[in-house]
Write an enzyme that holds these catalytic residues in place. Structure first.
Site, mmCIF file in Angstrom:
data_model
loop_
_atom_site.group_PDB
_atom_site.id
_atom_site.type_symbol
_atom_site.label_atom_id
_atom_site.label_comp_id
_atom_site.label_asym_id
_atom_site.label_seq_id
_atom_site.Cartn_x
_atom_site.Cartn_y
_atom_site.Cartn_z
ATOM 1 N N GLU A 60 48.849 70.967 27.926
ATOM 2 C CA GLU A 60 48.206 70.994 26.605
ATOM 3 C C GLU A 60 46.747 71.440 26.621
ATOM 4 O OE1 GLU A 60 49.121 67.714 23.928
ATOM 5 O OE2 GLU A 60 50.503 66.931 25.431
ATOM 6 N N ASP A 80 47.451 64.945 17.482
ATOM 7 C CA ASP A 80 48.633 64.122 17.713
ATOM 8 C C ASP A 80 49.879 64.958 17.420
ATOM 9 O OD1 ASP A 80 49.430 60.971 17.900
ATOM 10 O OD2 ASP A 80 50.809 62.055 16.596
ATOM 11 N N LYS A 82 52.381 64.159 15.850
ATOM 12 C CA LYS A 82 52.889 63.949 14.494
ATOM 13 C C LYS A 82 52.252 64.904 13.486
ATOM 14 C CE LYS A 82 52.059 59.436 14.823
ATOM 15 N NZ LYS A 82 52.137 59.176 16.270
ATOM 16 N N TYR A 144 46.109 47.711 18.451
ATOM 17 C CA TYR A 144 46.435 46.598 19.334
ATOM 18 C C TYR A 144 47.618 45.859 18.711
ATOM 19 C CZ TYR A 144 46.152 43.038 22.816
ATOM 20 O OH TYR A 144 46.469 42.228 23.888
ATOM 21 N N SER A 147 50.638 51.707 21.827
ATOM 22 C CA SER A 147 51.961 52.181 22.235
ATOM 23 C C SER A 147 51.967 52.603 23.706
ATOM 24 C CB SER A 147 52.417 53.344 21.348
ATOM 25 O OG SER A 147 51.435 54.357 21.322
ATOM 26 N N HIS A 150 46.524 53.182 27.964
ATOM 27 C CA HIS A 150 45.353 53.945 28.393
ATOM 28 C C HIS A 150 44.519 54.049 27.128
ATOM 29 C CE1 HIS A 150 43.094 57.160 30.583
ATOM 30 N NE2 HIS A 150 42.796 57.501 29.331
ATOM 31 N N HIS A 152 42.784 54.783 23.905
ATOM 32 C CA HIS A 152 42.726 55.990 23.086
ATOM 33 C C HIS A 152 42.349 55.592 21.664
ATOM 34 C CE1 HIS A 152 46.849 54.390 22.943
ATOM 35 N NE2 HIS A 152 46.961 54.910 21.720
ATOM 36 N N VAL A 153 41.765 56.532 20.947
ATOM 37 C CA VAL A 153 41.267 56.284 19.593
ATOM 38 C C VAL A 153 41.937 57.260 18.636
ATOM 39 C CG1 VAL A 153 39.232 56.233 18.096
ATOM 40 C CG2 VAL A 153 39.055 55.448 20.483
ATOM 41 N N HIS A 154 42.375 56.756 17.491
ATOM 42 C CA HIS A 154 43.063 57.564 16.484
ATOM 43 C C HIS A 154 42.063 58.058 15.441
ATOM 44 C CE1 HIS A 154 47.123 55.969 17.700
ATOM 45 N NE2 HIS A 154 46.325 55.036 18.195
#
Length: 212
Positions: A60, A80, A82, A144, A147, A150, A152-154
């Site tokens: 990627e 992402d 999605k 929290y 999924s 590691h 990660h931030v959305h």
């Protein structure tokens, strides 16, 4: 207009994920985390090699929107899966941190503030530059339970009702930063609430311990 997600080949885990299930709220204390959740995580073979492949640009690399290569306070920002990148209404990106010793919100301490500030500021700037969406129109949060383990931030469009953006799972990054400023070990002290599906093994562990 119809949007569909196709998973192939679908394993039994995938099938269970998309079946309608009863959901239970769990209130996890720090003791619960140490005695139930952490041993469960350590006993499972959760593969996050795909995360390392992105960080090492083995996969990627052409999808990377922004990269800070610092091994301690850096991260990679990627769309992402999605999000098809064709419209901004459901914008969805993920920041994957470079360091590999932070599994989740529970591991965060004041020493991680420079990292979190980098993700917040550089992530907003990169999205504004690339997609023209200002930081005031972004929802920036951590899950929290996550999924995968590691950190990660959305980053999602504020108007998009993204999966997992509900109150019992999403923790706004700016709130996390403020909490760590108040107390360096905030997330090692407070109880955290999250939802678990009836078929999830972690829920069974909490039930066996008499915590649900």
């Amino acid at each position: 207009e119809i949007k569909a997600t196709v998973v192939y080949p679908a394993t039994e885990k995938h099938l269970q994920k998309y079946l309608r299930q009863e959901v239970h709220l769990v209130r996890e204390t720090w003791e619960d985390y140490k005695n139930i959740t952490l041993p469960f995580i350590q006993s499972q073979s959760f593969s996050i090699q795909w995360v390392y492949n992105i960080l090492e640009k083995k996969a990627e690399a052409d999808r990377i929107i922004h990269e800070n290569p610092d091994p301690c306070n850096g991260f990679v920002l990627v769309p992402d899966f999605k999000w098809n990148q064709n419209q901004l209404e459901d914008l969805y990106l993920i920041a994957l941190i470079q360091r590999r010793d932070v599994k989740s919100l529970r591991d965060l301490r004041a020493e991680h503030l420079p990292l979190l500030r980098n993700v917040l500021q550089e992530g907003k700037e990169a999205i504004a530059k690339r997609f023209g969406v200002p930081g005031s129109q972004l929802r920036i949060y951590l899950h929290y339970q996550p999924s995968y383990y590691h950190l990660h931030v959305h980053f999602t469009a504020l108007g998009y009702d993204a999966p997992g953006s509900s109150a019992e799972r999403a923790h706004l990054l700016e709130d996390v930063i403020d909490n760590l400023l108040l107390d360096a070990e905030y997330y090692q002290k407070r109880a955290l609430t999250f939802a678990l599906r009836a078929d999830e093994p972690l829920l069974k562990k909490f039930q066996e311990a008499g915590r649900v």
